[in-house]
Design a protein around this motif. Structure first.
Motif, PDB file in Angstrom:
ATOM      1  N   THR A  77       0.831  -1.211   0.000  1.00  0.00           N
ATOM      2  CA  THR A  77       0.000   0.000   0.000  1.00  0.00           C
ATOM      3  C   THR A  77       0.858   1.250   0.000  1.00  0.00           C
ATOM      4  N   THR A  78       1.943   1.240   0.758  1.00  0.00           N
ATOM      5  CA  THR A  78       2.846   2.397   0.794  1.00  0.00           C
ATOM      6  C   THR A  78       3.466   2.661  -0.579  1.00  0.00           C
TER       7      THR A  78
ATOM      8  N   SER B  68       3.743  10.827   4.775  1.00  0.00           N
ATOM      9  CA  SER B  68       3.793  10.353   6.162  1.00  0.00           C
ATOM     10  C   SER B  68       2.398  10.126   6.721  1.00  0.00           C
TER      11      SER B  68
ATOM     12  N   SER C 235       0.684   7.107   4.944  1.00  0.00           N
ATOM     13  CA  SER C 235       1.219   5.835   5.469  1.00  0.00           C
ATOM     14  C   SER C 235       0.689   5.548   6.867  1.00  0.00           C
TER      15      SER C 235
ATOM     16  N   TRP D 177      -0.443   1.691   8.412  1.00  0.00           N
ATOM     17  CA  TRP D 177       0.296   0.862   9.381  1.00  0.00           C
ATOM     18  C   TRP D 177      -0.476   0.589  10.669  1.00  0.00           C
TER      19      TRP D 177
END
Length: 552
Positions: free
Chosen positions: A246-247, A272, A275, A279
């Motif tokens: 995904t990142t 940032s 993401s 996570w």
């Protein structure tokens, strides 16, 4: 589990504050890193120094915030764990005898020690990271909606899909964790039993056999633990893989939309934040599974069983005339112990239970003392069904003397009174009735003499007499005695048996020993044979025994 956490609302609020303030250092640190990256684009060394100092202060701030967060959280964690230990112990201590006997004693020890220690080590760590991950996700998504609303919508959809994928692991994780708990209970029970009989094992040189069995139990427990760890590890790896993919897609999406003159600081901060919406989701379900499995274990430990509750509708115990056993039938699984047993026990008389080993003597006492209630037929006390009588009321009016006497590491007085208040006249009556006066005369402090661990500084007869005094002081209407003289020598056995028969109460006793001139003082014998209950006067029973001996 939620209700348990909310019992200390102020403590829980402090805990949440400790979790939430970590968000400020996360956002500040990410902003500092984005600003330092922006310096690369501008090439201004003065900006590098300025934002370098800003980044350093951000990291110092993060360290201070972490320490402060820890101080806010640690008190609640400690108090909650202590409350769970106390409540689990209270739950065990307030169980009915029937409910308590459904599990082995060492299983309770495993619950109080192993399971709660596991909870303490894993639950709050998972709770912290779950709350922290949730607040990062929400804050990052909110900022992303402000910076790039279309990307924010995409991240909502992607994060939801990842959440559903991870959620599919939940049931198996909980099941595996419960298997580990049960294996831990069995391991604790087997090890405790081995240690209890270690002297016998060594004397008979069979310790190797039990050692190999203990090794197998250890291997099974560790294998199950390893299985949980491996499954959790690969679940985490798989979640990380989804996050990594995904990142990469996020980077591709952002870079493909860059226009000339873009602001690198803004780009880095968007990356940032984007993401940070992925996570936390990859970690949420593994953390939630840890919370769920450990919370379920604690709820099971603290759960009060329905039939273990005291019922206000039950009748008080009152024994004035007789106990009638009618058509009593009881089985252990498929093994029938008593079949259609009928007998009448009169108040104040002394009854001796006889029968071959395994015939059901101890079981009959347990049936009469409400340990087992899943029987057919009736046990009536002055016409009232024993099952309808309050267990509290019943226990207040009966006493038990066992072969194995448990003594507290305390004074003789407290071991007799069991920490209740009695008049000195009552204590003296119990001491004299149990034949303890010679022992007390030998002790410098008398009743206040200290008893060592489980009575190691007393003889078998002295320990048994304290047990008898403990029974007498309660002034019971029924005294149950199970093989109380089997481990004593002839002289002590005679003295203890005579003491029991001299008590002004109904006695129901098991004894394989026969003491001439003493045992024949029992009023009657209840012989358990082929599942039947056969009541015989003592003189008739003795005649049968003599005839049998003559024929042999």
């Amino acid at each position: 589990m939620t209700a348990l956490l909310l019992e200390d609302k102020k403590g829980f609020i402090r805990y949440l504050i400790g979790c939430f303030i970590l968000l400020s250092e996360f956002l500040l640190t990410n902003y500092a890193i984005a600003k330092i990256a922006g310096v690369v684009q501008s090439g201004d060394l003065s900006d590098l120094v300025r934002y370098g100092i800003f980044g350093l202060l951000a990291f110092v701030y993060a360290a201070v915030v972490f320490i402060f967060s820890r101080l806010l959280r640690i008190g609640f964690m400690r108090d909650t764990t202590l409350r769970i230990r106390r409540r689990a112990f209270e739950n065990i201590m307030t169980k009915t005898t029937r409910s308590f006997n459904r599990k082995l004693k060492n299983e309770y020890i495993s619950n109080l020690v192993n399971d709660i220690n596991t909870f303490e080590g894993k639950y709050f760590h998972a709770l912290l990271n779950l709350i922290f991950g949730a607040e990062i996700y929400l804050a990052s998504l909110l900022i992303l909606f402000f910076l790039e609303w279309d990307l924010a919508l995409i991240m909502v959809v992607v994060s939801f899909v990842i959440f559903l994928i991870n959620r599919s692991f939940q049931k198996k994780t909980i099941r595996m964790q419960e298997d580990v708990q049960r294996s831990g209970e069995r391991f604790t029970v087997n090890i405790a039993n081995t240690f209890s009989g270690l002297e016998i094992l060594k004397l008979n040189r069979i310790e190797e056999r039990f050692l190999s069995g203990s090794k197998r139990e250890t291997e099974q427990l560790e294998t199950r633990k390893a299985s949980v760890n491996i499954f959790t590890f690969w679940q985490g790896r798989f979640s990380n893989f989804l996050g990594f993919i995904t990142t990469i897609l996020i980077l591709y999406y952002i870079i493909s939309r860059l226009e000339p003159g873009y602001d690198l600081t803004r780009v880095m901060f968007v990356i940032s934040m984007a993401s940070s919406t992925i996570w936390p989701i990859t970690e949420i379900m593994p953390l939630f599974n840890v919370l769920k499995s450990n919370g379920t274990i604690i709820e099971n430990i603290l759960r009060k069983e329905e039939d273990g509750e005291r019922s206000e509708e039950q009748k008080p115990y009152d024994f004035n005339e007789k106990i009638e056993v009618k058509d009593l039938t009881f089985s252990y699984g498929d093994r029938r112990i008593i079949t259609k047993g009928n007998v009448v026990l009169e108040k104040g008389k002394k009854y001796l239970l006889k029968g071959a080993s395994g015939a059901g003597k101890s079981t009959f006492i347990q049936l009469l003392s409400k340990v087992y209630e899943d029987y057919e037929g009736e046990i009536l006390i002055d016409g009232r069904d024993l099952r309808e009588i309050s267990e509290d009321s019943f226990n207040q009016n009966v006493s038990f003397i066992y072969q194995d006497v448990f003594l507290f590491e305390d004074t003789i007085r407290n071991n007799i009174c069991l920490y209740r208040e009695y008049e000195e006249t009552e204590i003296n009556r119990a001491v004299e009735g149990a034949g303890l006066l010679p022992l007390l005369k030998k002790k410098e402090k008398g009743m206040d003499e200290a008893v060592e661990e489980n009575g190691k500084n007393l003889s078998g007869g002295e320990r048994q007499r304290i047990s008898i005094a403990r029974a007498i002081i309660r002034n019971p209407q029924i005294l149950f005695a199970d093989e109380v003289t089997s481990s004593l020598d002839e002289h002590l056995g005679r003295l203890v048996e005579e003491t029991i028969l001299s008590l002004d109460t109904t006695v129901i006793a098991i004894s394989h020993r026969f003491y001439d001139g003493i045992t024949d003082k029992y009023d009657a014998v209840i012989e358990i044979k082929n599942g039947g209950l056969h009541l015989k006067k003592m003189e008739d029973y003795l005649k049968e025994v003599r005839v049998l001996e003559e024929n042999l």
